[in-house]
Design a protein around this motif. Structure first.
Motif, PDB file in Angstrom:
ATOM      1  N   LEU A  90     -19.731  60.886  84.027  1.00  0.00           N
ATOM      2  CA  LEU A  90     -19.030  61.155  85.276  1.00  0.00           C
ATOM      3  C   LEU A  90     -18.824  59.872  86.091  1.00  0.00           C
ATOM      4  O   LEU A  90     -17.788  59.699  86.730  1.00  0.00           O
ATOM      5  N   GLU A  91     -19.787  58.970  86.037  1.00  0.00           N
ATOM      6  CA  GLU A  91     -19.652  57.723  86.779  1.00  0.00           C
ATOM      7  C   GLU A  91     -18.479  56.894  86.251  1.00  0.00           C
ATOM      8  O   GLU A  91     -17.645  56.414  87.019  1.00  0.00           O
ATOM      9  N   ALA A  92     -18.396  56.741  84.939  1.00  0.00           N
ATOM     10  CA  ALA A  92     -17.292  55.980  84.342  1.00  0.00           C
ATOM     11  C   ALA A  92     -15.954  56.665  84.611  1.00  0.00           C
ATOM     12  O   ALA A  92     -14.958  56.005  84.928  1.00  0.00           O
ATOM     13  N   PHE A  93     -15.935  57.971  84.530  1.00  0.00           N
ATOM     14  CA  PHE A  93     -14.723  58.729  84.808  1.00  0.00           C
ATOM     15  C   PHE A  93     -14.292  58.521  86.262  1.00  0.00           C
ATOM     16  O   PHE A  93     -13.113  58.284  86.547  1.00  0.00           O
ATOM     17  N   SER A  94     -15.244  58.554  87.164  1.00  0.00           N
ATOM     18  CA  SER A  94     -14.954  58.346  88.588  1.00  0.00           C
ATOM     19  C   SER A  94     -14.448  56.934  88.853  1.00  0.00           C
ATOM     20  O   SER A  94     -13.516  56.737  89.643  1.00  0.00           O
ATOM     21  N   MET A  95     -15.060  55.958  88.210  1.00  0.00           N
ATOM     22  CA  MET A  95     -14.613  54.573  88.376  1.00  0.00           C
ATOM     23  C   MET A  95     -13.184  54.406  87.851  1.00  0.00           C
ATOM     24  O   MET A  95     -12.375  53.705  88.451  1.00  0.00           O
ATOM     25  N   THR A  96     -12.873  55.065  86.753  1.00  0.00           N
ATOM     26  CA  THR A  96     -11.515  54.998  86.207  1.00  0.00           C
ATOM     27  C   THR A  96     -10.524  55.628  87.174  1.00  0.00           C
ATOM     28  O   THR A  96      -9.453  55.068  87.432  1.00  0.00           O
ATOM     29  N   LEU A  97     -10.862  56.800  87.695  1.00  0.00           N
ATOM     30  CA  LEU A  97      -9.976  57.449  88.670  1.00  0.00           C
ATOM     31  C   LEU A  97      -9.785  56.579  89.908  1.00  0.00           C
ATOM     32  O   LEU A  97      -8.667  56.435  90.410  1.00  0.00           O
ATOM     33  N   ALA A  98     -10.876  55.991  90.387  1.00  0.00           N
ATOM     34  CA  ALA A  98     -10.799  55.133  91.576  1.00  0.00           C
ATOM     35  C   ALA A  98      -9.930  53.912  91.294  1.00  0.00           C
ATOM     36  O   ALA A  98      -9.072  53.546  92.106  1.00  0.00           O
ATOM     37  N   ARG A  99     -10.137  53.306  90.153  1.00  0.00           N
ATOM     38  CA  ARG A  99      -9.342  52.127  89.770  1.00  0.00           C
ATOM     39  C   ARG A  99      -7.864  52.487  89.718  1.00  0.00           C
ATOM     40  O   ARG A  99      -7.024  51.778  90.284  1.00  0.00           O
TER      41      ARG A  99
ATOM     42  N   ILE B 217     -17.815  49.805  80.599  1.00  0.00           N
ATOM     43  CA  ILE B 217     -16.510  49.201  80.886  1.00  0.00           C
ATOM     44  C   ILE B 217     -15.468  49.746  79.914  1.00  0.00           C
ATOM     45  O   ILE B 217     -14.323  49.993  80.303  1.00  0.00           O
ATOM     46  N   GLU B 218     -15.876  49.967  78.668  1.00  0.00           N
ATOM     47  CA  GLU B 218     -14.971  50.588  77.688  1.00  0.00           C
ATOM     48  C   GLU B 218     -14.503  51.952  78.198  1.00  0.00           C
ATOM     49  O   GLU B 218     -13.313  52.270  78.132  1.00  0.00           O
ATOM     50  N   ALA B 219     -15.438  52.739  78.701  1.00  0.00           N
ATOM     51  CA  ALA B 219     -15.095  54.076  79.187  1.00  0.00           C
ATOM     52  C   ALA B 219     -14.176  54.014  80.402  1.00  0.00           C
ATOM     53  O   ALA B 219     -13.269  54.844  80.551  1.00  0.00           O
ATOM     54  N   ILE B 220     -14.377  53.033  81.261  1.00  0.00           N
ATOM     55  CA  ILE B 220     -13.574  52.920  82.478  1.00  0.00           C
ATOM     56  C   ILE B 220     -12.174  52.400  82.182  1.00  0.00           C
ATOM     57  O   ILE B 220     -11.186  52.924  82.689  1.00  0.00           O
ATOM     58  N   THR B 221     -12.090  51.364  81.338  1.00  0.00           N
ATOM     59  CA  THR B 221     -10.800  50.700  81.111  1.00  0.00           C
ATOM     60  C   THR B 221     -10.049  51.209  79.892  1.00  0.00           C
ATOM     61  O   THR B 221      -8.842  51.014  79.789  1.00  0.00           O
ATOM     62  N   GLY B 222     -10.766  51.794  78.956  1.00  0.00           N
ATOM     63  CA  GLY B 222     -10.126  52.228  77.717  1.00  0.00           C
ATOM     64  C   GLY B 222      -9.991  51.102  76.701  1.00  0.00           C
ATOM     65  O   GLY B 222      -9.390  51.278  75.645  1.00  0.00           O
ATOM     66  N   LEU B 223     -10.543  49.941  77.006  1.00  0.00           N
ATOM     67  CA  LEU B 223     -10.486  48.797  76.101  1.00  0.00           C
ATOM     68  C   LEU B 223     -11.634  48.858  75.106  1.00  0.00           C
ATOM     69  O   LEU B 223     -12.676  49.448  75.376  1.00  0.00           O
ATOM     70  N   LYS B 224     -11.459  48.208  73.971  1.00  0.00           N
ATOM     71  CA  LYS B 224     -12.539  48.057  72.994  1.00  0.00           C
ATOM     72  C   LYS B 224     -13.461  46.927  73.462  1.00  0.00           C
ATOM     73  O   LYS B 224     -13.050  46.036  74.198  1.00  0.00           O
ATOM     74  N   ALA B 225     -14.698  46.953  73.003  1.00  0.00           N
ATOM     75  CA  ALA B 225     -15.693  45.968  73.420  1.00  0.00           C
ATOM     76  C   ALA B 225     -15.226  44.541  73.152  1.00  0.00           C
ATOM     77  O   ALA B 225     -15.431  43.647  73.975  1.00  0.00           O
ATOM     78  N   ASN B 226     -14.588  44.311  72.013  1.00  0.00           N
ATOM     79  CA  ASN B 226     -14.124  42.966  71.682  1.00  0.00           C
ATOM     80  C   ASN B 226     -13.068  42.486  72.685  1.00  0.00           C
ATOM     81  O   ASN B 226     -13.100  41.339  73.128  1.00  0.00           O
ATOM     82  N   ALA B 227     -12.146  43.350  73.069  1.00  0.00           N
ATOM     83  CA  ALA B 227     -11.116  42.988  74.048  1.00  0.00           C
ATOM     84  C   ALA B 227     -11.750  42.706  75.414  1.00  0.00           C
ATOM     85  O   ALA B 227     -11.301  41.805  76.128  1.00  0.00           O
ATOM     86  N   ILE B 228     -12.773  43.458  75.750  1.00  0.00           N
ATOM     87  CA  ILE B 228     -13.476  43.231  77.014  1.00  0.00           C
ATOM     88  C   ILE B 228     -14.126  41.856  76.998  1.00  0.00           C
ATOM     89  O   ILE B 228     -14.002  41.086  77.956  1.00  0.00           O
ATOM     90  N   ARG B 229     -14.806  41.526  75.907  1.00  0.00           N
ATOM     91  CA  ARG B 229     -15.472  40.226  75.800  1.00  0.00           C
ATOM     92  C   ARG B 229     -14.469  39.071  75.871  1.00  0.00           C
ATOM     93  O   ARG B 229     -14.715  38.059  76.526  1.00  0.00           O
TER      94      ARG B 229
END
Length: 169
Positions: A56-65, A134-146
């Motif tokens: 829920l936290e990641a989902f909320s952060m995504t909605l807020a973003r 961060i993956e859950a919030i942005t939808g990016l893969k870990a490698n792209a985040i790094r």
């Protein structure tokens, strides 16, 4: 339908993180507070679905973003602020002023980053989220985040060194 108290108990633990993210994007305390209220309203209206959301936290952060980005696009604004939190414990006033100035410069440099890098560096270095969050919030893969995090940090480091070299030259 859950009680208001149960709803608050679900969303309250991460309300400050959501607020800081909104404040980071919107650069205005009132707008950030309004964005958090909008998020809570949206979560309240979809409360039956909340039990099916794994984080829920990641989902909320995504909605807020997303809400903040929508507001920025609609208003065609630029982001201009970063928290000016400077530790005051056992730091002499001169050093404290240097830290404050550096914090402002870094905030300005972060604001100049592309949106994706700005988001990733904020979530990782300011909010201290783990990569899977961060993956859950942005939808990016870990490698792209790094990769984005590394590029953002490198740009900030280079520009900060240029600034400091220019200032002391």
């Amino acid at each position: 339908m859950i009680s208001p108290e149960a709803f608050i108990a679900k969303v309250n633990p991460f309300k400050n993180k959501v607020y800081r993210l909104c404040l980071r994007f919107l650069s205005d305390a009132e707008e950030a507070a309004d964005a958090v209220q909008e998020l809570y309203l949206k979560l309240w209206t979809m409360q039956e679905k909340l039990d099916h959301i794994s984080n829920l936290e990641a989902f909320s952060m995504t909605l807020a973003r997303n809400h903040c980005l929508d507001q920025l696009k609609a208003a065609r604004r630029t982001i201009t602020a970063l928290s000016d939190d400077v530790p005051s414990d056992s730091v002499d006033p001169t050093r404290q002023m240097e830290l404050l100035e550096t914090s402002k410069i870094v905030g300005s440099l972060i604001n100049q980053l592309p949106e994706l890098q700005r988001t990733v560096i904020h979530l990782r270095d300011v909010e201290q989220y783990e990569f899977d969050e961060i993956e859950a919030i942005t939808g990016l893969k870990a490698n792209a985040i790094r990769v984005n995090l590394s590029r953002a940090r490198k740009k900030i480091r280079e520009k900060l060194l240029k600034y400091q070299h220019h200032e002391f030259a």
